[in-house]
Design a protein around this motif. Structure first.
Motif, PDB file in Angstrom:
ATOM      1  N   THR A 250       0.842  -1.191   0.000  1.00 60.28           N
ATOM      2  CA  THR A 250       0.000   0.000   0.000  1.00 60.28           C
ATOM      3  C   THR A 250       0.876   1.239   0.000  1.00 60.28           C
ATOM      4  O   THR A 250       2.101   1.145   0.107  1.00 60.28           O
ATOM      5  CB  THR A 250      -0.957   0.026   1.208  1.00 60.28           C
ATOM      6  OG1 THR A 250      -1.899   1.071   1.021  1.00 60.28           O
ATOM      7  CG2 THR A 250      -0.240   0.239   2.494  1.00 60.28           C
TER       8      THR A 250
ATOM      9  N   THR B  64       1.072   4.851   2.091  1.00 60.53           N
ATOM     10  CA  THR B  64       0.531   5.636   3.197  1.00 60.53           C
ATOM     11  C   THR B  64       1.018   7.062   3.055  1.00 60.53           C
ATOM     12  O   THR B  64       2.188   7.285   2.768  1.00 60.53           O
ATOM     13  CB  THR B  64       1.037   5.085   4.543  1.00 60.53           C
ATOM     14  OG1 THR B  64       0.758   3.687   4.595  1.00 60.53           O
ATOM     15  CG2 THR B  64       0.369   5.768   5.707  1.00 60.53           C
TER      16      THR B  64
ATOM     17  N   TYR C 279      -4.251   3.640  -4.518  1.00 63.43           N
ATOM     18  CA  TYR C 279      -3.478   4.216  -3.413  1.00 63.43           C
ATOM     19  C   TYR C 279      -3.085   5.644  -3.753  1.00 63.43           C
ATOM     20  O   TYR C 279      -3.088   6.535  -2.899  1.00 63.43           O
ATOM     21  CB  TYR C 279      -2.236   3.371  -3.134  1.00 63.43           C
ATOM     22  CG  TYR C 279      -2.514   1.896  -3.006  1.00 63.43           C
ATOM     23  CD1 TYR C 279      -3.612   1.448  -2.275  1.00 63.43           C
ATOM     24  CD2 TYR C 279      -1.687   0.952  -3.587  1.00 63.43           C
ATOM     25  CE1 TYR C 279      -3.887   0.104  -2.149  1.00 63.43           C
ATOM     26  CE2 TYR C 279      -1.946  -0.404  -3.466  1.00 63.43           C
ATOM     27  CZ  TYR C 279      -3.052  -0.820  -2.747  1.00 63.43           C
ATOM     28  OH  TYR C 279      -3.307  -2.151  -2.634  1.00 63.43           O
TER      29      TYR C 279
ATOM     30  N   GLU D  18      -9.762   6.680   9.552  1.00 54.80           N
ATOM     31  CA  GLU D  18      -8.349   7.000   9.783  1.00 54.80           C
ATOM     32  C   GLU D  18      -8.206   8.341  10.478  1.00 54.80           C
ATOM     33  O   GLU D  18      -7.394   8.520  11.391  1.00 54.80           O
ATOM     34  CB  GLU D  18      -7.594   7.002   8.452  1.00 54.80           C
ATOM     35  CG  GLU D  18      -7.396   5.597   7.924  1.00 54.80           C
ATOM     36  CD  GLU D  18      -6.783   5.577   6.537  1.00 54.80           C
ATOM     37  OE1 GLU D  18      -6.498   6.657   6.001  1.00 54.80           O
ATOM     38  OE2 GLU D  18      -6.596   4.483   6.007  1.00 54.80           O
TER      39      GLU D  18
ATOM     40  N   HIS E 149      -1.590  -2.675   7.971  1.00 55.10           N
ATOM     41  CA  HIS E 149      -1.819  -1.580   8.907  1.00 55.10           C
ATOM     42  C   HIS E 149      -0.520  -0.867   9.196  1.00 55.10           C
ATOM     43  O   HIS E 149       0.516  -1.501   9.394  1.00 55.10           O
ATOM     44  CB  HIS E 149      -2.400  -2.120  10.219  1.00 55.10           C
ATOM     45  CG  HIS E 149      -3.873  -2.341  10.163  1.00 55.10           C
ATOM     46  ND1 HIS E 149      -4.733  -1.753  11.023  1.00 55.10           N
ATOM     47  CD2 HIS E 149      -4.622  -3.064   9.314  1.00 55.10           C
ATOM     48  CE1 HIS E 149      -5.970  -2.115  10.726  1.00 55.10           C
ATOM     49  NE2 HIS E 149      -5.926  -2.923   9.690  1.00 55.10           N
TER      50      HIS E 149
ATOM     51  N   ARG F 236      -0.687   8.757  13.109  1.00 59.56           N
ATOM     52  CA  ARG F 236      -1.274   8.362  11.829  1.00 59.56           C
ATOM     53  C   ARG F 236      -1.609   6.884  11.897  1.00 59.56           C
ATOM     54  O   ARG F 236      -0.787   6.060  12.328  1.00 59.56           O
ATOM     55  CB  ARG F 236      -0.261   8.613  10.706  1.00 59.56           C
ATOM     56  CG  ARG F 236      -0.720   8.120   9.333  1.00 59.56           C
ATOM     57  CD  ARG F 236      -1.612   9.142   8.647  1.00 59.56           C
ATOM     58  NE  ARG F 236      -1.854   8.801   7.246  1.00 59.56           N
ATOM     59  CZ  ARG F 236      -2.946   8.171   6.803  1.00 59.56           C
ATOM     60  NH1 ARG F 236      -3.887   7.796   7.641  1.00 59.56           N
ATOM     61  NH2 ARG F 236      -3.108   7.928   5.516  1.00 59.56           N
TER      62      ARG F 236
ATOM     63  N   LYS G 175      -3.034   3.910   9.337  1.00 58.25           N
ATOM     64  CA  LYS G 175      -3.395   3.643   7.944  1.00 58.25           C
ATOM     65  C   LYS G 175      -3.923   2.224   7.872  1.00 58.25           C
ATOM     66  O   LYS G 175      -3.336   1.291   8.422  1.00 58.25           O
ATOM     67  CB  LYS G 175      -2.172   3.824   7.059  1.00 58.25           C
ATOM     68  CG  LYS G 175      -2.271   3.204   5.697  1.00 58.25           C
ATOM     69  CD  LYS G 175      -3.058   4.055   4.734  1.00 58.25           C
ATOM     70  CE  LYS G 175      -3.188   3.331   3.414  1.00 58.25           C
ATOM     71  NZ  LYS G 175      -4.025   4.065   2.477  1.00 58.25           N
TER      72      LYS G 175
ATOM     73  N   ARG H 253      -5.152  -0.653   5.118  1.00 55.35           N
ATOM     74  CA  ARG H 253      -5.354  -1.020   3.715  1.00 55.35           C
ATOM     75  C   ARG H 253      -6.103  -2.340   3.746  1.00 55.35           C
ATOM     76  O   ARG H 253      -5.569  -3.360   4.156  1.00 55.35           O
ATOM     77  CB  ARG H 253      -4.015  -1.194   2.996  1.00 55.35           C
ATOM     78  CG  ARG H 253      -4.046  -1.086   1.474  1.00 55.35           C
ATOM     79  CD  ARG H 253      -4.837  -2.193   0.771  1.00 55.35           C
ATOM     80  NE  ARG H 253      -4.512  -3.532   1.232  1.00 55.35           N
ATOM     81  CZ  ARG H 253      -3.594  -4.310   0.701  1.00 55.35           C
ATOM     82  NH1 ARG H 253      -2.884  -3.922  -0.306  1.00 55.35           N
ATOM     83  NH2 ARG H 253      -3.377  -5.519   1.194  1.00 55.35           N
TER      84      ARG H 253
END
Lengths: 176, 319, 398
Positions: free
Chosen positions: A61, A63, A111, C45, C306, C318, C320, C322
């Motif tokens: 992914t 971020t 993404y 999030e 994660h 933060r 995240k 996915r």
């Protein structure tokens, strides 16, 4: 006594020699976890090198994180041997710009769209398509994952807007 | 005067509208209950279909703005019901005789029974929605697939009986029950083709809900939709009665209460088989359905006709 | 031939959650597909950033109904990594048990949904009936059917007793017999085979290029499973097979999921028969040292990723998430093109889409009342329970 190098150390060495300093701060946090930093404009080159020479084929992914002065974009790459390599690209918050990597790995498209919508990163060369994940009528220039974004203000604005729309609709209904 | 009254009775009460509606709703319940039991569910209560119908009748009718032929849109469900009722008058129910009785009524029934299908096509076409448009295309494609095997299979018993009259055919088999065994292939073919006619699994392609929502009926609501559902239920009864008359010897020479009981039992058995087929399979694709009908059903029905002709002309020459 | 554009969604009987697929048809064939996601974007999030680590865990658990344990575990593994905690083995084993039961429950649910998409309602009803056994097993252990809430930073919240082990084992054994029956059924029933073979083809190289994950990747011959590649919890010590298929179509995905259920039963039997003794959790500080962690978890639908970043404060800097559906979504338009409209539903269903995990994340306000801050909410809760005679005002909340 010779120690056999671990796969993480080999990866670190390859990155250091192959990319001539474009990837910095390579740290091996634990088995299978390698973290590193780079500049935003080098991402495409590094990705190409990693995919062609180092056998990375799976982008887990991307971020995006708002770090105040900078917006850091983290590319999490998975390798067949189990290594999870994180490449952290640093871009200035005022003018956050990146080149798309979808031409190298088409799987990155959602993404990258997320970066555009939620963090306001300008990803150049992204293929045409619907926005993701925010709705089509979400105001331009608002990026919820920026730390400066004020949710309360947004909700008030959108309620005002809805009320205005409702008023226009009611007026029109009366005219009929 | 009495004749007119009798005709009205035939059309409105028995075997016309009232009986078809009542028995159609019962068959719907029976079908749903069996289907539910086969799937390990409880199933609906006896009056559920009636409650559904009453509810639909009381609901508002919404006609989409872009429907150009509003009158056609409104009238089509009634045409379907009328066609089914007309067909019912030509089929023997509890006794050997049907209300309208003439040489060749078997062919007439088969033709009249395609009218509901054609109305469904028109329903989809006049709805002006993408789902309905695709549904209509599928209705027509499916019609061409199942109709030929169904007709051919239905003709085989007539060939053997030497008559085009449904009453004569049922009388013929009632007096020679063993001859029914000759038409076993035809019976199987027609039961499978019927799933296509009644648009049930595995041939419920025209209104496959996971693909095209309600198919041709997507834009219908309220009373109009209620009548469409009713037409399908009535069609099931009529078709079951037709199978009963053509393949299973009708009332077997009985009449009155006994004949009626026999009719109910036999049609329910047919519904049972239809429900069994429905619960055993997945829905096929339209081109798979076409291939299946033309590759297997059509040759089988032709084989059935050949068997009937051979029986008729060589083995059963004495008739 | 004229082209028709058919909207599949955002509201459509084939989809259990909103997602939009605009299909351009030529007759029955799909020539083009335009996808739109984001109807379920809830801002999880962003919301997690205004909660502390424990509160965020309960929020993350609610990202998805089906893989609630997967998301919570992936998040908690990040917290533990940042805190440097050594999680007891028994806690890990309990997490594996819940995780595998969840996989069984998800795959059986998928089997039912897929059967419904191809119009096989009998299989749908049967598989959902048997799914109740898994739900009962989960309820026996955690007290809940969907949100198990077993995790806590540092371990799990509930222990498993010997009696529960016996009940769950019996259920797993009964389930194994049923799964074998479904495998026979799915691989022999002609209409199922006709509807799944050669449908929604995703060749291996496309699957790799499009970063497919989970059963979708494995059905295209890509041996990608975090439990094997990057073992977490106890998976490194367990004996199970990685199921792949070279069929590359919907049938392959059916095959992979069906046999994965058998493997899950195998794992469950191993862990339940050999539960390590000891504590079930360790203490974790409220504030985590600055740093970042990224962890992967093989959820039933594929890989959850994660990422957690801490700046040393009370709340995460933060988070995240996915979810696997997002990874697999890029493959959907490729698979749809050239197939029939009739297959669209099963192709979409074959990635086992879960749009609410994918879209995650909004800020919910009762209309007109503005935002209820955490403090307001707590005082509201205290008031609410005071009326019922319970006083929570003494309970310390950081």
């Amino acid at each position: 006594m010779m120690f056999k190098k671990t796969k993480e150390e080999i990866l670190k060495e390859n990155l250091e020699t192959g990319l001539k300093g474009k990837v910095t701060d390579i740290t091996i946090r634990r088995a299978n976890r390698v973290y590193s930093m780079c500049k935003g404009e080098d991402v495409w080159d590094i990705t190409k090198y990693m995919m062609e020479k180092l056998g990375f084929d799976y982008l887990c992914t991307i971020t995006g994180a708002d770090c105040g002065e900078t917006i850091n974009i983290l590319y999490h790459w998975g390798h067949k041997d189990g290594t999870l390599f994180t490449l952290e690209a640093v871009t200035p918050a005022a003018k956050s710009e990146l080149k798309t990597i979808t031409d190298l790995i088409p799987g990155a498209v959602y993404y990258e769209r997320e970066l555009v919508d939620l963090l306001g990163v300008n990803v150049t060369g992204l293929p045409q398509g619907n926005r993701y994940p925010l709705p089509d009528d979400f105001p331009q220039g608002q990026h919820p994952l920026r730390k400066s974004w004020d949710a309360a203000k947004y909700i008030k604005d959108s309620e005002d807007r809805e009320a205005a729309v409702r008023k226009i609709q009611e007026d029109n209904a009366c005219r009929k | 005067m009495t004749e007119t009254l009798w005709s009205l009775f035939y059309i409105a009460i028995y075997p016309g509208m009232f009986f078809l509606i009542a028995y159609g709703l019962f068959c719907q319940w029976f079908d749903r209950k069996l289907y539910a039991q086969m799937q390990n569910r409880r199933g609906p209560g006896l009056f559920q279909p009636l409650a559904d119908l009453v509810k639909l009748l009381s609901k508002e009718i919404v006609i989409p703005k872009n429907v150009t032929e509003v009158r056609m849109f409104k009238i089509l469900p009634y045409i379907a019901i009328a066609a089914v009722t007309t067909a019912a008058l030509m089929i023997p129910f509890e006794s050997a005789g049907s209300v309208v009785n003439f040489q060749g009524d078997l062919i007439a029934v088969l033709y009249i029974l395609t009218i509901p299908t054609v109305t469904f096509f028109l329903i989809g076409w006049s709805s002006q929605s993408p789902y309905s448009a695709i549904g209509s295309m599928r209705v027509l494609t499916q019609l061409f697939a199942y109709e030929v095997p169904l007709m051919l299979a239905m003709l085989a018993p007539a060939v053997l009986a030497g008559s085009w009259n449904t009453s004569d055919i049922s009388l013929f088999y009632a007096s020679r029950p063993l001859l029914m065994l000759v038409n076993v292939i035809g019976l199987g073919v027609s039961l499978v083709a019927l799933q296509g006619k009644l648009e049930r699994v595995p041939f419920d392609i025209p209104h496959a809900e996971t693909e095209i929502v309600g198919g041709v009926f997507t834009e219908y609501s309220g009373r109009l939709y209620g009548f469409i559902k009713l037409a399908i239920d009535m069609e099931m009864v009529v078709v079951a009665a037709l199978i009963n008359a053509v393949f299973l010897g009708g009332s077997l020479g009985l009449s009155g209460v006994l004949g009626f009981a026999l009719f109910i039992i036999k049609t329910l058995c047919i519904v049972f088989v239809l429900a069994l087929i429905k619960s055993l399979m997945a829905r096929v694709r339209i081109e798979q359905m076409l291939a299946f009908c033309w590759k297997y059903l059509a040759p089988l029905s032709i084989l059935q006709i050949i068997i009937s002709i051979v029986m008729r002309s060589i083995v059963w020459q004495g008739l | 031939m004229p082209k028709i554009t058919v909207p599949l969604g955002p509201q459509h009987p084939a989809l259990k959650e909103p997602g939009s697929f605009l299909l351009c048809l030529e007759g029955e064939q799909i020539v083009d597909a335009t996808l739109r996601l984001g109807y379920n974007h809830r801002g999880v999030e962003k919301a997690a950033e205004s909660r502390n680590y424990i509160q965020a865990m309960y929020l993350i658990e609610r990202v998805c109904g089906i893989c609630s344990h997967a998301h919570a575990t992936a998040y908690v593994m990040n917290v533990e990594e940042l805190a440097g905690a050594d999680v007891p083995k028994r806690a890990k084993a309990i997490r594996v048990i819940i995780g595998e039961l969840e996989r069984l429950h998800s795959h059986l649910l998928w089997l039912g949904v897929a059967a419904h998409e191809i119009g096989f309602d009998t299989l749908f009803m049967y598989s959902w009936r048997d799914r109740e056994m898994v739900m009962d097993a989960l309820e026996t252990i955690s007290g809940n059917r969907v949100h198990y809430s077993m995790n806590t930073p540092g371990g799990v919240r509930r222990d498993i007793t010997a009696e529960q082990v016996k009940t769950v084992l019996a259920k797993v054994e009964a389930l194994e017999r049923r799964i074998k029956y479904y495998i026979d059924l799915a691989t022999q029933e002609p209409t199922v085979i006709a509807r799944t073979k050669g449908v929604g083809v995703l060749p291996k190289d496309e699957a790799v290029k499009r970063c497919a994950a989970g059963p979708l990747a494995r059905a295209s011959g890509v041996a990608r499973d975090v439990r094997k590649d990057d073992p977490y919890l106890l998976y490194g010590e367990l004996d199970f097979k990685l199921i792949t298929s070279d069929a590359c179509d919907v049938f392959g995905r059916l095959y992979v999921r069906a046999f994965e259920m058998l493997e899950s039963c195998k794992i469950l039997k191993q862990v339940l028969n050999w539960l390590p003794e000891g504590a079930i959790s360790v203490k974790i500080p409220v504030k985590l040292p600055p740093g970042q962690a990224v962890n992967r978890y093989e959820a039933p639908r594929g890989e959850d990723v994660h990422y957690l970043k801490s700046d040393g404060g009370l709340n995460p800097a933060r988070v995240k998430v996915r979810a696997p559906t997002l990874a697999n979504f890029t493959s959907v338009d490729y698979m749809l093109k050239g197939d029939q409209l009739a297959d669209a539903a099963i192709i979409i269903a074959a990635i086992d889409p879960c749009f609410s995990c994918t879209d995650r994340a909004t800020i919910v306000t009762p209309a007109g009342t503005g935002i209820m801050s955490w403090r307001d909410m707590r005082s509201h809760g205290i008031e609410f329970y005071k009326k019922k005679g319970i006083d929570f005002s003494k309970v310390k909340v950081f």
